[in-house]
Design an enzyme around this catalytic site. Structure first.
Site, PDB file in Angstrom:
ATOM      1  N   ASN A  10      51.870 -29.593  13.884  1.00 55.58           N
ATOM      2  CA  ASN A  10      50.919 -29.118  12.885  1.00 55.58           C
ATOM      3  C   ASN A  10      51.626 -29.174  11.535  1.00 55.58           C
ATOM      4  O   ASN A  10      52.499 -28.353  11.250  1.00 55.58           O
ATOM      5  CB  ASN A  10      50.493 -27.678  13.226  1.00 55.58           C
ATOM      6  CG  ASN A  10      49.608 -27.075  12.158  1.00 55.58           C
ATOM      7  OD1 ASN A  10      49.165 -27.769  11.238  1.00 55.58           O
ATOM      8  ND2 ASN A  10      49.344 -25.780  12.264  1.00 55.58           N
ATOM      9  N   GLU A  98      46.844 -18.769  10.378  1.00 57.02           N
ATOM     10  CA  GLU A  98      46.802 -18.843   8.910  1.00 57.02           C
ATOM     11  C   GLU A  98      45.365 -18.917   8.417  1.00 57.02           C
ATOM     12  O   GLU A  98      45.036 -18.428   7.341  1.00 57.02           O
ATOM     13  CB  GLU A  98      47.636 -20.040   8.426  1.00 57.02           C
ATOM     14  CG  GLU A  98      49.125 -19.734   8.555  1.00 57.02           C
ATOM     15  CD  GLU A  98      50.006 -20.927   8.859  1.00 57.02           C
ATOM     16  OE1 GLU A  98      49.575 -22.075   8.647  1.00 57.02           O
ATOM     17  OE2 GLU A  98      51.141 -20.709   9.332  1.00 57.02           O
ATOM     18  N   GLU A 168      50.230 -18.499  19.772  1.00 59.74           N
ATOM     19  CA  GLU A 168      51.162 -18.449  18.646  1.00 59.74           C
ATOM     20  C   GLU A 168      51.270 -17.020  18.142  1.00 59.74           C
ATOM     21  O   GLU A 168      50.432 -16.577  17.346  1.00 59.74           O
ATOM     22  CB  GLU A 168      50.660 -19.345  17.507  1.00 59.74           C
ATOM     23  CG  GLU A 168      50.478 -20.794  17.888  1.00 59.74           C
ATOM     24  CD  GLU A 168      50.540 -21.706  16.667  1.00 59.74           C
ATOM     25  OE1 GLU A 168      51.398 -22.581  16.657  1.00 59.74           O
ATOM     26  OE2 GLU A 168      49.752 -21.506  15.719  1.00 59.74           O
TER      27      GLU A 168
END
Ligand code: 13P
Length: 253
Positions: A10, A98, A168
């Protein structure tokens, strides 16, 4: 059940078009002939087309980092699943922490995005994970459960097979603080158990669960040795050809 390991990079908001093309050119060379592992890279939107062209003939898959659920229309600044398919995307990362943290993504909007992605025949990398506060408050499993249930609401067995889940932990992203293999495995096992409850043993056995959060060539092998860890979603270490190739070649380390 054997699941094909899946390593994805990513790139987040990094790499100009020129830099992106240079990096995939390097990866194509350094990963030529690698077998027994699926690889994907997720450049920013602006570099997708050029990277797709550069990847022609390679087995590296292209992924996008987000999308909007409508097909087209007056949604200034957004990109649709059809547009991503047109530039060669195979996967779309959905619900990255995020996006949840900085761009107002919720379980409900994640669910809508996943639905639109799967409907267009693209595959999903569905991200979940707890914050440090949540972990310290003993809420890891309830948060993961809520994110899994919320994100997957309304999907049958057939659709879910086109999905990869990325665990994550937010406290491990970009911090250099990796979850230990045992800490990660504990949550991966919980996620697989949850999938079994929601679907079936057969389905939960097939779904790959990646770990993400400060993965490096140094720690990848320990993580990948865990029974329920089927791959990695790599941020920082995916921005350099050398470290990402080493992670992909974790079996040789
Ligand atoms: P880092 O590998 O930089 O910690 O990022 C992980 C991540 O967020 C991948 O999606």
């Amino acid at each position: 059940m054997e699941r094909l390991p899946f390593i994805a990079g990513n790139w987040k908001m990094n790499k100009t078009v020129g830099e992106a093309v240079d990096l995939v050119r390097e990866l194509k060379a350094s990963l030529a002939g690698v077998q027994g592992v699926e690889v994907a890279v997720a450049p920013p939107f602006t570099a997708l087309y050029a990277v797709w062209k550069e990847l022609e003939g390679s087995s590296i898959h292209l992924a996008a980092q987000n999308l909007y659920w409508e097909e087209k229309g007056a949604f200034t600044g957004e990109v649709s699943p059809i547009m991503l398919k047109e530039v060669g995307c195979h996967y779309v990362i959905i619900g990255h922490s995020e996006r949840r943290q900085f761009f107002g993504e919720t379980d409900e909007t994640v669910n809508r995005r996943i639905k639109a992605t799967l409907t267009q025949g693209l595959k999903v990398i569905f991200c979940i994970g707890e914050t440090l506060n949540e972990r310290e408050g003993g809420k890891t499993f309830s948060v993961i459960e809520r994110q899994v249930e919320g994100g997957l609401k309304g999907f049958g067995d057939k659709k879910i097979e086109n999905m990869v889940i990325a665990y994550e932990p937010v406290w491990a992203i970009g911090t250099g603080k990796t979850a230990t293999p045992e800490q990660a495995e504990e949550v991966h096992r919980f996620i697989r158990g949850k999938l079994e409850k929601l679907y079936s043993r057969e389905v939960s056995d097939k779904i790959r669960i990646q770990y993400g959060g400060s993965v490096t060539p140094e720690n990848v092998k320990g993580l990948m040795s865990q029974r329920n860890i089927d791959g990695a979603l790599v941020g920082g270490a995916s921005l350099k050809g050398e470290s990402f190739s080493k992670i992909v070649r974790f079996k040789e380390l």
